[in-house]
Design an enzyme around this catalytic site. Structure first.
Site, mmCIF file in Angstrom:
data_model
loop_
_atom_site.group_PDB
_atom_site.id
_atom_site.type_symbol
_atom_site.label_atom_id
_atom_site.label_comp_id
_atom_site.label_asym_id
_atom_site.label_seq_id
_atom_site.Cartn_x
_atom_site.Cartn_y
_atom_site.Cartn_z
ATOM 1 C CE LYS A 147 6.537 45.982 16.796
ATOM 2 N NZ LYS A 147 6.750 45.234 18.126
ATOM 3 C CE LYS A 149 10.088 45.009 14.997
ATOM 4 N NZ LYS A 149 10.490 44.899 16.353
ATOM 5 C CG ASP A 178 9.827 47.780 18.359
ATOM 6 O OD1 ASP A 178 10.754 48.176 19.206
ATOM 7 O OD2 ASP A 178 9.507 46.617 18.525
ATOM 8 C CG ASN A 180 13.368 46.908 17.986
ATOM 9 O OD1 ASN A 180 13.062 46.861 16.567
ATOM 10 N ND2 ASN A 180 13.005 46.230 18.759
ATOM 11 C CD GLU A 204 6.778 47.291 20.609
ATOM 12 O OE1 GLU A 204 7.738 46.596 20.936
ATOM 13 O OE2 GLU A 204 5.801 47.182 20.353
ATOM 14 C CE LYS A 251 9.185 40.477 21.634
ATOM 15 N NZ LYS A 251 8.926 41.788 21.931
#
Length: 330
Positions: A147, A149, A178, A180, A204, A251
């Protein structure tokens, strides 16, 4: 079950080996609260409250206050309202009860659950070369999923980093991103189109908000995962109704612990969403609870994002061993 004879509530500061940079900001340190429940047979169950900006609405002071108030009440009426406080209390009791039965937590939850599960590795190199080096290291260690970011800086840099990692690890390794919520919907669609050559497992939160995610999902060439935009059961229900994602990032530490996580997993699965259990970058107290839940619930594909204890300079608990990309549960 043997009664609880001792309650300890302690605050700690987690530090990370290197800054974790996301669209929400840079994370180098953060406070958490650990709940330890002991009985007179030598068993101690642990839970962890780990509020995190961008993922939870409460802060550490509010969470700790809620935990202390709950334990000081003569007869608490239900769990605390704050999800991270509830997760800490919920987790400590589950952990203690499993020990009292002489079982691992995943066996306490589901006697047929496996003691190992594949996990995804978060790679966080500060430069493209460092990211590639870390990706190759994780591949050599047996991880099958990485993964990255994105969204904290320019998309041109993100694109370069993703391209370099994909080129280095080859096409068989799963790669997820991801953002965010960093991009507006139209920008997210343009960026996702440019990421098409790199065969992503999913991305994500390419944009923030459930309506925006639904718009992006309709035009995206990759599956979309909903995370912080659906931080509770009501948010998840709205995400399902709007068609905001193909996957739900679950989560347990953020949503309220294992009981609420079970409700969320059931709701998502019934709606046809894939469920990916991940950590909240907390210590091994919280990570272990999430891992045992993932095993008990059979949530191992896509691989849970639980190989995060190694990001800490010092752990508060004993991390679960990881070998050949699989986390072992005890």
């Amino acid at each position: 079950m043997t009664e609880v004879t001792r309650v300890e509530i302690t605050r700690h500061v987690l530090s990370y080996c290197s800054p974790i940079v996301t669209a929400h900001g840079q994370l180098l340190q953060r406070p958490v609260v650990v709940v330890a429940l002991s009985d007179d047979q030598g068993n101690t169950g642990f839970g962890e409250a780990a509020p995190l900006n961008g993922f939870t609405t409460e802060n550490i002071d509010q969470s700790e206050a809620a935990i202390r108030q709950w334990f000081s009440a003569d007869q608490p009426e239900g769990p605390p309202d704050l999800p991270t406080a509830r997760a800490a209390i919920d987790g400590a009791f589950f952990d203690l009860h499993a020990q009292q039965r002489g079982l691992s937590l995943h066996q306490h939850l589901n006697s047929e659950s496996p003691s190992r599960l594949p996990v995804a590795a978060l790679i966080t190199g500060s430069s493209t070369d460092a990211l590639v080096e870390q990706a190759l290291q994780r591949q050599a260690e047996g991880f099958a999923t990485l993964k990255i970011k994105v969204g904290a800086g320019s998309f041109a840099v993100d694109l370069e980093r993703v391209a370099a990692v994909r080129s280095a690890v080859g096409g068989r390794m799963a790669l997820r991103l991801d953002a965010n919520g960093a991009w507006c919907p139209d920008e997210a669609l343009r960026n996702i189109e440019k990421l098409f050559p790199f065969s992503l497992e999913f991305i994500e939160e390419p944009t923030a908000g459930l309506a925006g995610l639904a718009k992006v999902r309709k035009g995206a060439v990759f599956p979309i995962a909903v995370d912080e935009s659906a931080g509770d059961l009501a948010g998840l229900r709205r995400a399902i109704d709007l068609g905001s994602g193909d996957f739900f990032i679950l989560k347990p530490s953020a949503i309220g612990g294992l009981v609420v996580a079970e409700q969320a997993a059931t709701m998502a699965a019934q709606a046809g969403l894939g469920v990916v259990v991940t950590s909240l970058l907390e210590s091994s107290h919280g990570i272990k609870l999430a891992a045992h839940f993932a095993s008990a619930r059979g949530l191992s594909d896509p691989a849970p994002g639980l190989a995060t204890a190694e990001l800490l300079t010092q752990d508060l608990g004993c991390p679960s061993p990881i070998s050949n990309g699989h986390l072992s549960l005890t």
